[in-house]
Enzyme design. Structure first.
Site, PDB file in Angstrom:
ATOM      1  CB  VAL A 232      -4.486  95.430-110.660  1.00 44.77           C
ATOM      2  CG1 VAL A 232      -5.570  95.168-109.625  1.00 44.77           C
ATOM      3  CG2 VAL A 232      -3.198  94.678-110.322  1.00 44.77           C
ATOM      4  NE  ARG A 234      -3.591 100.112-119.298  1.00 47.12           N
ATOM      5  CZ  ARG A 234      -3.492 100.796-118.159  1.00 47.12           C
ATOM      6  NH1 ARG A 234      -4.010 100.312-117.046  1.00 47.12           N
ATOM      7  NH2 ARG A 234      -2.875 101.969-118.135  1.00 47.12           N
ATOM      8  CG  ASP A 258      -9.625  98.031-110.922  1.00 46.76           C
ATOM      9  OD1 ASP A 258     -10.753  98.389-110.513  1.00 46.76           O
ATOM     10  OD2 ASP A 258      -8.670  98.823-111.101  1.00 46.76           O
ATOM     11  CD  GLU A 263     -10.902  99.571-118.395  1.00 44.49           C
ATOM     12  OE1 GLU A 263     -10.701 100.783-118.160  1.00 44.49           O
ATOM     13  OE2 GLU A 263     -10.158  98.676-117.992  1.00 44.49           O
ATOM     14  CG  HIS A 282      -9.200 101.243-114.992  1.00 45.74           C
ATOM     15  ND1 HIS A 282      -8.786 101.071-116.289  1.00 45.74           N
ATOM     16  CD2 HIS A 282      -8.073 101.505-114.282  1.00 45.74           C
ATOM     17  CE1 HIS A 282      -7.473 101.238-116.365  1.00 45.74           C
ATOM     18  NE2 HIS A 282      -7.029 101.498-115.156  1.00 45.74           N
ATOM     19  CB  SER A 284      -7.294  98.782-108.258  1.00 48.29           C
ATOM     20  OG  SER A 284      -6.377  98.928-109.318  1.00 48.29           O
TER      21      SER A 284
END
Lengths: 336, 336
Positions: A232, A234, A258, A263, A282, A284
């Site tokens: 959680v 990067r 996550d 991304e 992404h 959480s």
């Protein structure tokens, strides 16, 4: 602040949507809302920048146009997109949204831990196929979690996992014992020695030069084959190819991810379809109401900035995260 | 016990697999291991029955053959399969496996609560399709859970949900306040008044005549439309057709079901494919090592029975569950 008394400061808001409840800010500033492409034109004459689209990577390239800028605030906990030399070496004060995401991320992590232990993804697969397949599953009580990152998010994770019965240790910049949330905190350079003990390894560190790529082949090699990795932090904390190899070879047992190096996660990433991998986009920390909470954190700091009070969540730019010490008023008002 | 001194007592073990670590029991008893069909023939002359296959429904029909039986132990927490008049009205002592499943079931329930809050099933569906779909999800901190059933399993659930930040109340046989695990416990006849307040309704009650079918159309009608229902009690606590209707009409938002009126859940049940329903195959308590733990509970009670010490987990047959009061030695040894 840097404006003549009586003038309204110029605030650039980077992002395509207007932050919620923004009227009070708009009354007291000249707001220039722009997307990435518009940033270079909006920068000249701006006093402050609110990075509302915290996924934007546009600030470094536009930085040469940020002539009289004094303050940058970002609507995220991580400030890695702003850790470029131009900002780091300047007098510009950087603040983040520390505290908004802590509890939600901790709940996400505990949910992932329980999903692994109770084999929930397989249960849902069997359900989808209409199969009644009894299995024995794991307890989480007594299992060992290593939380890498001893900031507020790591602390919230540690507290919640401990409350759920796990044994928790932390990894932070400095080793210490008797920490109220972690008990023992190990120094980052002891990571390799700590990893073999953990049933769950949770990355909740800030992304800095010191932490980039810390989860690589060497790290996965010393984890237990039964260990699960939860990220959680990067995506760039992880060498993705090494993670895929470790999962494919059984060097570790699973991952809940996550965040990703790229991304959205590219369609051709092997992670999408690997067994024992949970991919979430992404989200959480993004509880219902998070945008209002982020806007409130900014509005509070904006009010402080206007009245030359100490700002909250001032990032130590040599470290890459806030240390919890308030900035002196002159930091917010430097240049007056 | 009921045997002549020097004789080994006769113990019937009902189930097709041998319990783990059973050597010490086998040394001290004549063990007759049988399946359902073999029970009537094995019963005559038996002193004790160990219901190892706790899903068996064979005991009531075979009961007329259980001439000198003095003790029945079941490898489960629920004793509903043994609550028939013949056993209830006899002097035969009934004990259960109270305590073995508590922690594992509590973890399962918290995992289900977090899966609902964090929308994990949808995340896994999107992952399966390679879709990056950001959503906002719920916090669990501050949410209200109503745990129906104030025995050891309900207590473990209450403690764990409270530790994770939920606000918890209980429903039990008698109303009381200041309970260490629940705070407020409401009487079962107040259930309808309690249900509207709950974000999560968890059934962990013993199945008795008083609780059978308690979750029916009337109960679902007063729940919040956003409420989720979690059943780790028995399937017969629920009127399944009413639950399906409540889920289909949006009267409640979801259900996590580990137990069902018919098990395995029939292939044509609508529950398998309903959105927001998680079906698991009666496994919430079955942690790795549960069979050894169950065998140990029996072995401990067997040793007590042999030496005429008070048995543990004696079921109050008028209530349908143990009250925690030890049985007097004469209960184990009655008939001598």
């Amino acid at each position: 602040m840097a404006t003549t008394p009586g003038d309204r400061p110029v605030l650039v808001v980077l992002g395509s949507s207007r932050p919620p409840h923004f009227e009070q800010v708009e009354e007291r500033a000249e707001v220039r809302q722009v997307d990435d492409a518009g940033l270079p034109k909006a920068f000249p004459g701006a006093d402050a920048l609110f990075v509302w689209d915290f996924l934007s990577h546009a600030v470094p390239d536009a930085w040469p146009h940020a002539g009289r800028l004094r303050w940058v605030h970002i609507a995220s906990a991580g400030v890695d997109t702003l850790m470029f030399d131009g900002l780091r070496d300047s007098d510009v004060v950087l603040t983040n949204s520390r505290g908004v995401f802590d509890g939600a991320i901790a709940e996400y992590v505990l949910g992932a831990v329980l999903a692994f232990a109770k084999d929930l993804p397989a249960t849902l697969e069997h359900q989808r196929a209409g199969r009644w397949r009894h299995r024995e599953t794991e307890r989480v009580a007594g299992k060992r979690a290593l939380v890498v990152g001893s900031g507020p998010i790591g602390r919230a994770i540690a507290r919640l996992l401990r409350a759920a019965g796990l044994r928790v240790a932390g990894v932070g910049r400095r080793a210490r014992s008797g920490d109220p949330d972690f008990g023992d905190v190990h120094a980052a350079d002891e990571l390799a020695a700590c990893l073999p003990c953990a049933d769950y390894v949770i990355c909740a560190a800030p992304l800095t030069d010191a932490t980039r790529g810390m989860f690589d082949a060497d790290a996965f090699a010393v984890m237990q084959r039964s260990a699960r990795f939860v990220n959680v932090g990067r995506g760039a904390h992880v060498v993705t190819d090494d993670l895929v190899t470790a999962l494919a070879s059984g060097e570790i047992a699973g991952a809940a991810l996550d965040v990703f190096e790229a991304e959205p996660l590219p369609r051709d990433s092997a992670l999408w379809s690997m067994p024992n991998v949970m991919v979430s986009p992404h989200m959480s920390g993004d509880f219902i109401g998070w945008e209002s909470a982020l806007a409130e954190v900014f509005a509070d700091n904006f009010q402080r900035w206007l009245s030359s009070q100490p700002l909250r969540n001032v990032v130590d730019k040599t470290l890459g995260y806030p240390t919890g010490r308030p900035a002196a008023p002159h930091q917010a008002a430097s240049g007056e």
